[in-house]
Motif scaffolding. Structure first.
Motif, PDB file in Angstrom:
ATOM      1  N   LYS A  21     -13.309  43.518  -0.210  1.00 10.55           N
ATOM      2  CA  LYS A  21     -12.668  42.432  -0.961  1.00 10.55           C
ATOM      3  C   LYS A  21     -13.725  41.480  -1.539  1.00 10.55           C
ATOM      4  N   LYS A  22     -14.725  41.116  -0.720  1.00 14.02           N
ATOM      5  CA  LYS A  22     -15.761  40.180  -1.177  1.00 14.02           C
ATOM      6  C   LYS A  22     -16.626  40.823  -2.266  1.00 14.02           C
ATOM      7  N   GLU A  77     -14.061  44.327   7.710  1.00 17.11           N
ATOM      8  CA  GLU A  77     -12.731  44.443   7.100  1.00 17.11           C
ATOM      9  C   GLU A  77     -12.598  43.641   5.810  1.00 17.11           C
ATOM     10  N   ASN A  78     -13.421  42.620   5.613  1.00 20.00           N
ATOM     11  CA  ASN A  78     -13.381  41.801   4.391  1.00 20.00           C
ATOM     12  C   ASN A  78     -14.469  42.167   3.388  1.00 20.00           C
ATOM     13  N   LYS A 115     -15.735  43.090  -4.419  1.00 15.14           N
ATOM     14  CA  LYS A 115     -14.940  43.105  -5.653  1.00 15.14           C
ATOM     15  C   LYS A 115     -14.909  41.728  -6.307  1.00 15.14           C
ATOM     16  N   GLU A 116     -14.805  40.669  -5.498  1.00 10.34           N
ATOM     17  CA  GLU A 116     -14.854  39.299  -6.036  1.00 10.34           C
ATOM     18  C   GLU A 116     -16.185  39.045  -6.733  1.00 10.34           C
TER      19      GLU A 116
END
Length: 101
Positions: free
Chosen positions: A16-17, A12-13, A19-20
């Motif tokens: 996001k990671k 689920e993360n 993209k970071e």
């Protein structure tokens, strides 16, 4: 010189990671692997990538995130500054050559 860094992350993360990591200047390659370290997908990261090219990558990462619960992100980075060793110019001291004695 390049070095690798590994992140254990839940599905689920994952997006996001990733993209970071795309926003970090020294990242050169991102590999997503399952919890047994088998490679699922790998892609180079360059400063020249624009949204048009990122969309399919993010879509693939999103699809992977939907089917895996735990995974690893292996990040290859380049060093910010090359490490150099300072050399100290020192001549051996000869006690017999002291002009003050």
């Amino acid at each position: 010189m390049a070095y690798k860094e590994t992140f254990n992350i839940s599905g689920e993360n994952l997006l996001k990671k990733v993209k970071e990591l795309f926003n970090e200047a020294n990242v050169t390659k991102i590999t997503i692997a399952d919890k047994n370290e088998r490679e699922i997908i790998s892609f180079p990261v360059s400063l020249g990538l624009v949204g048009l090219f990122l969309a399919p990558i993010f879509a693939a990462v999103g699809a992977i995130a939907a089917i895996v619960t735990d995974c690893k992100i292996i990040v290859e980075r380049k060093d910010e500054e090359p490490k150099t060793e300072e050399k100290v110019n020192a001549e051996p001291v000869n006690e017999d050559s002291n002009p003050l004695v």
